[in-house]
Scaffold this active site. Structure first.
Site, PDB file in Angstrom:
ATOM      1  N   ASP A   7    -114.072  46.047 -21.397  1.00  0.00           N
ATOM      2  CA  ASP A   7    -113.831  47.446 -21.002  1.00  0.00           C
ATOM      3  C   ASP A   7    -112.325  47.717 -20.844  1.00  0.00           C
ATOM      4  OD1 ASP A   7    -115.891  49.242 -20.800  1.00  0.00           O
ATOM      5  OD2 ASP A   7    -116.538  48.608 -18.800  1.00  0.00           O
ATOM      6  N   LYS A  57    -125.844  50.943 -24.735  1.00  0.00           N
ATOM      7  CA  LYS A  57    -124.970  49.820 -25.091  1.00  0.00           C
ATOM      8  C   LYS A  57    -125.774  48.689 -25.749  1.00  0.00           C
ATOM      9  CE  LYS A  57    -121.645  51.222 -21.726  1.00  0.00           C
ATOM     10  NZ  LYS A  57    -121.222  51.342 -20.348  1.00  0.00           N
ATOM     11  N   GLN A 117    -121.410  47.868 -15.070  1.00  0.00           N
ATOM     12  CA  GLN A 117    -121.599  49.312 -15.170  1.00  0.00           C
ATOM     13  C   GLN A 117    -121.182  49.984 -13.856  1.00  0.00           C
ATOM     14  OE1 GLN A 117    -122.592  51.015 -17.986  1.00  0.00           O
ATOM     15  NE2 GLN A 117    -122.175  52.864 -16.816  1.00  0.00           N
TER      16      GLN A 117
END
Ligand code: NAD
Length: 285
Positions: free
Chosen positions: A120, A53, A97
Site C-alpha cells: 500500500d 481485492k 484494511q
C-alpha cells in the site's frame, strides 16, 4: 479512449493483462506472488473493498489470502499476526484494511508491516523514500492519478498542478509525485482562502476531498485537466466524484470519470506493487 474522458477501464484492462503475463513468468521460475489481506471487524464497506481485492488478484493469477479478525482483537494480537506474515517467505504483500477499530493505533499497526511487503506504500519508510525520490512502493491511488495522466498523454512537466485535499493517502503523496514529474504544485485544503482563484490558474487539478460535485465548471479554466479522486454516494444511489461533471465537462480538455477512473487504477496498482515485491523476492532468491 474516446472524447474527453480518461478511461480507467481501458487502462486497467491493459495493465491487468501485463500483470497476468508477469505472474506467469514468475510462476515459471517457481515464484507465486501472494497478497495477504487483514480485515478487522465487519464494516460492510471494508468487506466489499477486500472482496474486490481478492477478485482482482484471482483475475491476474496472484494468490491472495484473507485474514479476518474479530472487532475485539487486541492490538498485540494484530501486531503478532503482522509479525507472522512478515516472516512468511511465501507472502509478498501485506495489506491491513483501514479503518481499524478505535482501540487500535493505526500508525503502530501500519508501521509494523515490513517495508519490503508494504504494497500500500503507507509505512513511514516508504513515505520517506517517496519524498526522497528513492525507489519504493508508491501508494496506489496517487500513482493511479499519474498513470491516468500519462495514459491520456497529458504533459505534466512545467505545468501548474493544483491538488485539492492534503490527506496522507491521497493529497500529500500525489503532490509529491507531481513535483517529481516537474510540475509546479500548489496544495489546497479546507483552510485555503479563495480556492477558485487558485484552481482557475491550474493546468491540472487533482481533487480529493470527499464532497460530491464540489469543483464546478466556473472554478476551472478552459482546457484544464481534472483527475477526480472523490467517491461519493449521491441521492440517486449512484457514485459521483468531487468534480461536478456536468459543468466541468464543457471546459476541460480531459477528465477522469467517476466511476471508471481513479478507483480502478488504485486496484491495479495494488496488484502491480504485489508483483513488484514478488520480483524482488525472485531477484534475491
Ligand atoms: P480525507 O477526508 O482524509 O481528506 C479530505 C481532504 O479534503 C482534507 O485534506 C481537507 O483539508 C480537504 N477538504 C475538505 N473540505 C475541503 C474544502 N471545502 N476545500 C478544500 N479542501 C477541503 O479524504 P481522503 O481519504 O483523501 O479521500 C478523499 C476522497 O477521495 C474521498 O471521497 C474518498 O472516498 C476518495 N478516495 C478515493 C480513492 C480511489 O481509489 N478513487 C482512494 C482514496 C480515497
Amino acid at each position: 479512449m474516446s472524447g474527453k474522458n480518461i478511461s480507467g477501464k481501458e487502462l486497467s484492462a491493459l495493465e491487468k493483462s501485463k500483470i497476468a503475463e508477469k505472474v506467469k513468468r514468475l510462476n515459471s521460475e517457481g515464484i507465486y506472488p501472494k497478497l495477504s489481506v487483514i480485515i478487522v471487524g465487519e464494516n460492510p464497506a471494508s468487506q466489499s473493498y477486500v472482496r474486490g481485492k481478492h477478485k482482482d488478484c484471482a483475475e491476474c493469477g496472484i494468490i491472495s489470502e484473507n485474514i479476518a479478525l474479530p472487532e475485539s482483537v487486541s492490538q498485540d494480537e494484530l501486531l503478532s499476526e503482522i509479525d507472522r506474515l512478515n516472516g512468511d517467505e511465501t507472502v509478498d504483500g501485506i495489506l491491513v484494511q483501514l479503518p481499524l477499530p478505535r482501540h487500535i493505533d493505526e500508525y503502530s499497526v501500519i508501521n509494523r508491516i515490513s517495508p519490503e511487503k508494504d504494497v500500500d506504500g503507507f509505512t513511514a519508510v516508504n513515505v520517506g523514500s517517496l519524498y526522497l525520490g528513492k525507489d519504493c512502493f508508491t501508494p496506489c491511488t496517487p500513482q493511479g492519478c499519474i498513470d491516468l495522466l500519462d495514459f491520456a498523454g497529458v504533459e505534466i512537466r512545467g505545468k501548474k498542478a493544483v491538488v485539492i485535499g492534503r490527506s496522507n493517502i491521497v493529497g500529500k503523496p500525489v503532490a509529491q509525485l507531481l513535483l517529481q514529474r516537474n510540475a509546479t504544485v500548489t496544495v489546497c485544503h479546507s483552510k485555503t482562502k479563495n480556492l477558485a482563484e487558485i484552481t482557475k490558474k491550474a493546468d491540472i487539478i487533482i481533487v480529493a476531498i470527499g464532497k460530491l460535485g464540489f469543483l464546478t465548471g466556473d472554478m476551472i479554466s478552459d482546457g484544464a485537466v481534472i483527475v477526480d479522486v472523490g467517491i461519493n454516494r449521491g441521492r440517486d444511489g449512484k457514485l459521483h466524484g468531487d468534480a461536478d461533471y456536468e459543468t466541468c465537462i464543457e471546459k476541460v480538455s480531459k477528465i477522469t470519470p467517476v466511476p471508471g477512473g481513479v478507483g480502478l487504477m488504485t486496484r491495479v496498482n495494488l496488484l502491480k506493487n504485489t508483483v513488484k515485491s514478488a520480483e524482488n523476492r525472485a531477484k534475491n532468491a
